[in-house]
Design a protein around this motif. Structure first.
Motif, PDB file in Angstrom:
ATOM      1  N   ALA A 266       0.827  -1.205   0.000  1.00  0.00           N
ATOM      2  CA  ALA A 266       0.000   0.000   0.000  1.00  0.00           C
ATOM      3  C   ALA A 266       0.865   1.260   0.000  1.00  0.00           C
ATOM      4  O   ALA A 266       0.575   2.230  -0.718  1.00  0.00           O
ATOM      5  CB  ALA A 266      -0.919  -0.006   1.223  1.00  0.00           C
ATOM      6  N   ALA A 267       1.927   1.265   0.791  1.00  0.00           N
ATOM      7  CA  ALA A 267       2.810   2.438   0.848  1.00  0.00           C
ATOM      8  C   ALA A 267       3.498   2.672  -0.490  1.00  0.00           C
ATOM      9  O   ALA A 267       3.546   3.802  -0.994  1.00  0.00           O
ATOM     10  CB  ALA A 267       3.846   2.257   1.956  1.00  0.00           C
ATOM     11  N   CYS A 268       4.032   1.603  -1.067  1.00  0.00           N
ATOM     12  CA  CYS A 268       4.688   1.733  -2.380  1.00  0.00           C
ATOM     13  C   CYS A 268       3.688   2.156  -3.450  1.00  0.00           C
ATOM     14  O   CYS A 268       3.978   3.013  -4.291  1.00  0.00           O
ATOM     15  CB  CYS A 268       5.352   0.414  -2.766  1.00  0.00           C
ATOM     16  N   GLY A 269       2.498   1.557  -3.409  1.00  0.00           N
ATOM     17  CA  GLY A 269       1.466   1.899  -4.387  1.00  0.00           C
ATOM     18  C   GLY A 269       1.011   3.338  -4.255  1.00  0.00           C
ATOM     19  O   GLY A 269       0.774   4.021  -5.262  1.00  0.00           O
ATOM     20  N   LEU A 270       0.892   3.819  -3.017  1.00  0.00           N
ATOM     21  CA  LEU A 270       0.475   5.198  -2.791  1.00  0.00           C
ATOM     22  C   LEU A 270       1.478   6.178  -3.399  1.00  0.00           C
ATOM     23  O   LEU A 270       1.083   7.125  -4.088  1.00  0.00           O
ATOM     24  CB  LEU A 270       0.333   5.455  -1.291  1.00  0.00           C
ATOM     25  N   ILE A 271       2.750   5.952  -3.152  1.00  0.00           N
ATOM     26  CA  ILE A 271       3.780   6.845  -3.697  1.00  0.00           C
ATOM     27  C   ILE A 271       3.796   6.782  -5.212  1.00  0.00           C
ATOM     28  O   ILE A 271       3.924   7.826  -5.886  1.00  0.00           O
ATOM     29  CB  ILE A 271       5.162   6.479  -3.122  1.00  0.00           C
ATOM     30  N   LEU A 272       3.642   5.598  -5.784  1.00  0.00           N
ATOM     31  CA  LEU A 272       3.647   5.464  -7.239  1.00  0.00           C
ATOM     32  C   LEU A 272       2.455   6.186  -7.863  1.00  0.00           C
ATOM     33  O   LEU A 272       2.594   6.898  -8.870  1.00  0.00           O
ATOM     34  CB  LEU A 272       3.637   3.989  -7.628  1.00  0.00           C
ATOM     35  N   VAL A 273       1.279   6.028  -7.262  1.00  0.00           N
ATOM     36  CA  VAL A 273       0.076   6.688  -7.790  1.00  0.00           C
ATOM     37  C   VAL A 273       0.201   8.203  -7.695  1.00  0.00           C
ATOM     38  O   VAL A 273      -0.134   8.928  -8.637  1.00  0.00           O
ATOM     39  CB  VAL A 273      -1.180   6.192  -7.030  1.00  0.00           C
ATOM     40  N   LEU A 274       0.680   8.699  -6.546  1.00  0.00           N
ATOM     41  CA  LEU A 274       0.856  10.143  -6.393  1.00  0.00           C
ATOM     42  C   LEU A 274       1.895  10.686  -7.375  1.00  0.00           C
ATOM     43  O   LEU A 274       1.743  11.788  -7.909  1.00  0.00           O
ATOM     44  CB  LEU A 274       1.275  10.473  -4.960  1.00  0.00           C
ATOM     45  N   THR A 275       2.933   9.907  -7.623  1.00  0.00           N
ATOM     46  CA  THR A 275       3.954  10.314  -8.583  1.00  0.00           C
ATOM     47  C   THR A 275       3.365  10.426  -9.982  1.00  0.00           C
ATOM     48  O   THR A 275       3.567  11.423 -10.696  1.00  0.00           O
ATOM     49  CB  THR A 275       5.120   9.309  -8.582  1.00  0.00           C
ATOM     50  N   LEU A 276       2.620   9.410 -10.395  1.00  0.00           N
ATOM     51  CA  LEU A 276       1.998   9.426 -11.723  1.00  0.00           C
ATOM     52  C   LEU A 276       0.983  10.556 -11.849  1.00  0.00           C
ATOM     53  O   LEU A 276       0.923  11.240 -12.880  1.00  0.00           O
ATOM     54  CB  LEU A 276       1.328   8.080 -11.993  1.00  0.00           C
ATOM     55  N   ALA A 277       0.197  10.769 -10.792  1.00  0.00           N
ATOM     56  CA  ALA A 277      -0.801  11.837 -10.833  1.00  0.00           C
ATOM     57  C   ALA A 277      -0.136  13.204 -10.959  1.00  0.00           C
ATOM     58  O   ALA A 277      -0.603  14.077 -11.710  1.00  0.00           O
ATOM     59  CB  ALA A 277      -1.665  11.787  -9.573  1.00  0.00           C
ATOM     60  N   THR A 278       0.963  13.393 -10.245  1.00  0.00           N
ATOM     61  CA  THR A 278       1.699  14.655 -10.317  1.00  0.00           C
ATOM     62  C   THR A 278       2.219  14.908 -11.721  1.00  0.00           C
ATOM     63  O   THR A 278       2.117  16.018 -12.262  1.00  0.00           O
ATOM     64  CB  THR A 278       2.881  14.636  -9.330  1.00  0.00           C
ATOM     65  N   VAL A 279       2.779  13.864 -12.325  1.00  0.00           N
ATOM     66  CA  VAL A 279       3.329  13.994 -13.679  1.00  0.00           C
ATOM     67  C   VAL A 279       2.217  14.280 -14.688  1.00  0.00           C
ATOM     68  O   VAL A 279       2.365  15.138 -15.573  1.00  0.00           O
ATOM     69  CB  VAL A 279       4.099  12.725 -14.068  1.00  0.00           C
ATOM     70  N   VAL A 280       1.110  13.592 -14.562  1.00  0.00           N
ATOM     71  CA  VAL A 280      -0.009  13.783 -15.494  1.00  0.00           C
ATOM     72  C   VAL A 280      -0.561  15.201 -15.385  1.00  0.00           C
ATOM     73  O   VAL A 280      -0.817  15.870 -16.406  1.00  0.00           O
ATOM     74  CB  VAL A 280      -1.119  12.749 -15.239  1.00  0.00           C
ATOM     75  N   LEU A 281      -0.767  15.681 -14.161  1.00  0.00           N
ATOM     76  CA  LEU A 281      -1.317  17.022 -13.979  1.00  0.00           C
ATOM     77  C   LEU A 281      -0.386  18.091 -14.549  1.00  0.00           C
ATOM     78  O   LEU A 281      -0.833  19.038 -15.193  1.00  0.00           O
ATOM     79  CB  LEU A 281      -1.564  17.274 -12.488  1.00  0.00           C
ATOM     80  N   ARG A 282       0.895  17.946 -14.314  1.00  0.00           N
ATOM     81  CA  ARG A 282       1.853  18.928 -14.833  1.00  0.00           C
ATOM     82  C   ARG A 282       1.915  18.873 -16.350  1.00  0.00           C
ATOM     83  O   ARG A 282       2.004  19.912 -17.015  1.00  0.00           O
ATOM     84  CB  ARG A 282       3.233  18.648 -14.232  1.00  0.00           C
ATOM     85  N   THR A 283       1.860  17.675 -16.900  1.00  0.00           N
ATOM     86  CA  THR A 283       1.896  17.526 -18.349  1.00  0.00           C
ATOM     87  C   THR A 283       0.670  18.176 -19.005  1.00  0.00           C
ATOM     88  O   THR A 283       0.790  18.857 -20.039  1.00  0.00           O
ATOM     89  CB  THR A 283       1.967  16.034 -18.739  1.00  0.00           C
ATOM     90  N   LEU A 284      -0.489  17.974 -18.391  1.00  0.00           N
ATOM     91  CA  LEU A 284      -1.704  18.602 -18.920  1.00  0.00           C
ATOM     92  C   LEU A 284      -1.605  20.125 -18.853  1.00  0.00           C
ATOM     93  O   LEU A 284      -2.066  20.833 -19.755  1.00  0.00           O
ATOM     94  CB  LEU A 284      -2.921  18.123 -18.126  1.00  0.00           C
TER      95      LEU A 284
END
Length: 287
Positions: A266-284
């Motif tokens: 769960a901890a690893c998944g949380l960091i990975l999801v937040l990382t991807l979300a951050t990248v997607v939002l900035r890219t948009l």
């Protein structure tokens, strides 16, 4: 209100102790402690788990994070990571144009290439490759010393797979936060996000093992001071990696033992999801 009584050593009932075996987590007194690379172990775990009363699979020597201790070099992954960083450093020194092809940059036009480059242009690999890039000798020197000093004990405490996940996810989180906050044409490189991830994990591990917190907290404060008062430092990578490393480490060693595997994923998944979300939002935002 009565003060909580310390647990008694499992081999010497009545002898109070605040130390636990880093493998089986049973309380052990000074007479039973066997010094290990990280913390102390009980005599049964040192002998390979015989006589513990647990099932054979559960009595195998394990790290404080629950991973089975493997034979061979306890710092193998740390040495490989340092070797990769050094190899990339030599490659960039021999072929400087690699720097502009692999560094972390949001979106920019590079005259020598005659083209637009950056994460927002679809080059997401830069989030990881930048974490293995260095240009100045002092830069790679400081970062690799950090990996060596912090990484070795963490690898021994967490196990190879968990330690590698901690390193890579911290590096990605640091890169993602830099991408999100920094100017779109501001390049960034270095393993600082990963190193600060190891530092954050060390703070959590030291607290979990109930060691003296003062040395590691002094190191943390010193590094944070340098982060914000030394010019040309990507503070975003430091903070992103630090938070990610602390969260991942807490999931690995801080959760209930019976739900340890779930909290780790769960901890690893949380960091990975937040990382991807951050990248997607900035890219948009840059599109």
């Amino acid at each position: 209100m009565e003060q909580a009584q310390a647990p008694s050593c499992y081999r010497h009932p009545g002898v109070e102790t605040g130390i636990r075996c880093t493998r089986c987590e049973r309380p052990i007194c000074p007479d039973c402690m066997v010094e290990a690379s990280v913390g102390f172990q009980c005599p049964e775990c040192v002998r390979g788990g015989s006589g513990t009363g647990h099932a054979p699979s559960a009595s195998r020597p394990r790290t404080v994070a629950g991973g089975v201790i493997t034979a061979g070099d306890p710092q193998l992954i740390t040495k490989i990571l340092i070797a990769v960083n050094l190899a990339v450093f030599l490659a960039v020194r021999a072929k400087p144009e690699l720097l502009d092809r692999l560094d972390l940059i949001g979106l920019a036009f590079v005259p020598q290439f005659g083209e637009v480059v950056g994460v927002a242009d679809g080059e997401w690999y830069r989030l990881l490759t930048a974490a293995f890039l260095h240009w100045e000798i002092w830069h790679i020197g400081f970062n690799m010393l950090g990996v060596w000093w912090l990484g070795g004990p963490l690898e021994a405490a967490l196990g190879r797979v968990r330690y590698l996940a901690l390193y890579l996810l911290s590096a990605l989180a640091g890169s993602a936060f830099t991408y999100f906050v920094a100017a779109q044409n501001q390049p960034s490189l270095g393993a600082s996000g990963a190193v600060f991830g190891l530092l954050g994990a060390t703070v959590v591990l030291v607290r979990r093992l109930k060691y003296d917190m003062r040395p590691v907290m002094t190191l943390l404060v010193l590094n944070l001071v340098l982060t914000f008062f030394w010019d040309n430092i990507a503070w975003q990578a430091h903070i992103g990696g630090l938070v990610a490393g602390a969260v991942i480490a807490y999931g690995m060693v801080g959760g209930p033992r019976e739900r340890r595997r779930v909290t780790q994923w769960a901890a690893c998944g949380l960091i990975l999801v937040l990382t991807l979300a951050t990248v997607v939002l900035r890219t948009l935002a840059l599109s």
